[in-house]
Scaffold this active site. Structure first.
Site, PDB file in Angstrom:
ATOM      1  N   THR A  25       0.848  -1.196   0.000  1.00  0.00           N
ATOM      2  CA  THR A  25       0.000   0.000   0.000  1.00  0.00           C
ATOM      3  C   THR A  25       0.882   1.243   0.000  1.00  0.00           C
ATOM      4  OG1 THR A  25      -1.760  -1.146   1.156  1.00  0.00           O
ATOM      5  CG2 THR A  25      -1.761   1.243   1.356  1.00  0.00           C
ATOM      6  N   ASP A  80       6.219  -3.954  -1.478  1.00  0.00           N
ATOM      7  CA  ASP A  80       5.594  -2.979  -0.579  1.00  0.00           C
ATOM      8  C   ASP A  80       6.554  -1.820  -0.320  1.00  0.00           C
ATOM      9  OD1 ASP A  80       3.764  -1.799   1.092  1.00  0.00           O
ATOM     10  OD2 ASP A  80       3.601  -3.487   2.485  1.00  0.00           O
ATOM     11  N   ALA A  82       7.806   1.563   2.363  1.00  0.00           N
ATOM     12  CA  ALA A  82       8.133   1.725   3.786  1.00  0.00           C
ATOM     13  C   ALA A  82       8.315   3.207   4.066  1.00  0.00           C
ATOM     14  CB  ALA A  82       9.400   0.957   4.148  1.00  0.00           C
ATOM     15  N   ASP A  83       8.219   3.552   5.345  1.00  0.00           N
ATOM     16  CA  ASP A  83       8.419   4.947   5.748  1.00  0.00           C
ATOM     17  C   ASP A  83       9.866   5.201   6.148  1.00  0.00           C
ATOM     18  OD1 ASP A  83       5.605   5.776   5.485  1.00  0.00           O
ATOM     19  OD2 ASP A  83       5.335   4.216   6.988  1.00  0.00           O
ATOM     20  N   GLY A  94       3.397   1.833   7.877  1.00  0.00           N
ATOM     21  CA  GLY A  94       2.091   2.168   8.417  1.00  0.00           C
ATOM     22  C   GLY A  94       1.719   3.626   8.267  1.00  0.00           C
ATOM     23  N   GLY A  96       0.657   4.878   5.750  1.00  0.00           N
ATOM     24  CA  GLY A  96      -0.599   4.851   4.994  1.00  0.00           C
ATOM     25  C   GLY A  96      -1.698   4.094   5.735  1.00  0.00           C
ATOM     26  N   GLU A 102      -0.429  -5.457   5.967  1.00  0.00           N
ATOM     27  CA  GLU A 102       0.895  -5.553   5.338  1.00  0.00           C
ATOM     28  C   GLU A 102       1.767  -6.573   6.068  1.00  0.00           C
ATOM     29  OE1 GLU A 102       1.280  -1.053   3.481  1.00  0.00           O
ATOM     30  OE2 GLU A 102       1.995  -1.425   5.496  1.00  0.00           O
TER      31      GLU A 102
HETATM   32  C1  5RP Z   1       1.343   1.978   4.280  1.00  0.00           C
HETATM   33  C2  5RP Z   1       2.809   1.892   4.266  1.00  0.00           C
HETATM   34  C3  5RP Z   1       3.499   2.486   3.098  1.00  0.00           C
HETATM   35  O1  5RP Z   1       4.229   1.476   2.465  1.00  0.00           O
HETATM   36  C4  5RP Z   1       4.405   3.572   3.549  1.00  0.00           C
HETATM   37  O2  5RP Z   1       3.648   4.521   4.273  1.00  0.00           O
HETATM   38  C5  5RP Z   1       5.116   4.254   2.376  1.00  0.00           C
HETATM   39  O3  5RP Z   1       4.204   5.004   1.632  1.00  0.00           O
HETATM   40  P1  5RP Z   1       4.621   5.806   0.339  1.00  0.00           P
HETATM   41  O4  5RP Z   1       5.085   4.800  -0.667  1.00  0.00           O
HETATM   42  O5  5RP Z   1       3.368   6.526  -0.072  1.00  0.00           O
HETATM   43  O6  5RP Z   1       5.714   6.773   0.717  1.00  0.00           O
HETATM   44  O7  5RP Z   1       3.429   1.348   5.137  1.00  0.00           O
HETATM   45  O8  5RP Z   1       0.795   1.463   5.451  1.00  0.00           O
END
Ligand code: 5RP
Length: 226
Positions: A25, A80, A82-83, A94, A96, A102
């Protein structure tokens, strides 16, 4: 954004015919889902499991075949975002709000490829507030317990109301500061009554691909724990 796109496009090179693919996500993963949609139109045969209703809707729109999590034994590969990612490939996820699904999907996957832009690579996790998914009943008490540990929790809101996850829970974003022992913090938080899970992903990533603003993407070398 170019850096996110190049990381995503390098990750989908690992997807092959016949695979069951986990779809993460977020905005970076959305690039991967779009690319997979193109590949499916060109004949790629995959089944996918989504980690959020957002990713599920996008995959459906792009013609990617979705299967229920209950109907599969194992996921071959999950892509996936990550932050934050540290040199040992520990993650904060998380941002998002999809951390629980996840983590469930990551735990069922043979390989988890994490895709990030260069801004997400850190020496130590913790500048990004750690999302903690909690049961709505008694969330104020759970928040007080997290505050007592010095984790500075704040209820995530949307349009003035508590943000509700796909699982019907709330999120408390914790400003812990730089984390020395992510495994210890993970276990301490998850042992609290009322907590469902937290956004620390320890030992899940099989590969981390970093996209750079110059349009290149590289695998992040993994440093072993001391
Ligand atoms: C969602 C997440 C996302 O993978 C994380 O927030 C990264 O988001 P983005 O690709 O928009 O920077 O963990 O729960």
């Amino acid at each position: 954004m170019e850096a996110k796109r190049v990381a995503a496009e390098k990750a989908v090179e690992y997807v092959a015919d016949g695979m069951t693919v986990g779809l993460g996500t977020g905005s970076t993963t959305a690039y991967a889902i779009h690319k997979l949609g193109e590949m499916v139109k060109q004949g790629l045969k995959i089944k996918a499991v989504a980690t959020s209703t957002r990713s599920e809707t996008l995959a459906k729109e792009l013609g990617i075949q979705l299967v229920a999590f209950a109907d599969i034994d194992q996921i071959d590969l999950t892509i996936d975002g990550a932050d934050e990612v540290d040199p040992e490939w520990n993650l904060i996820k998380g941002g998002g709000g999809a951390l629980l699904r996840e983590k469930i999907v990551a735990a069922a996957s043979r390989r988890l490829i994490i895709i990030v832009d260069e801004s997400k690579v850190v020496q130590r996790l913790g500048l990004f507030p750690l999302p903690v998914e909690v049961v709505p009943f008694g969330w104020e008490l759970t928040m007080r317990k997290l505050a007592d540990l010095g984790y500075n929790p704040r209820l995530r809101t949307e349009n003035g109301k508590p943000y509700v996850t796909d699982n019907g829970n709330y999120i408390l974003d914790c400003r812990i500061g730089l984390i020395d022992r992510p495994g210890q913090i993970h276990d301490r938080i998850n042992s609290m009554v009322g907590v469902v899970d937290n956004g620390l992903f320890i030992g899940y990533a099989s590969l981390v691909i970093v996209g750079y603003h110059d349009g290149t993407a590289k695998e992040l070398p993994r440093k072993d724990e001391p």
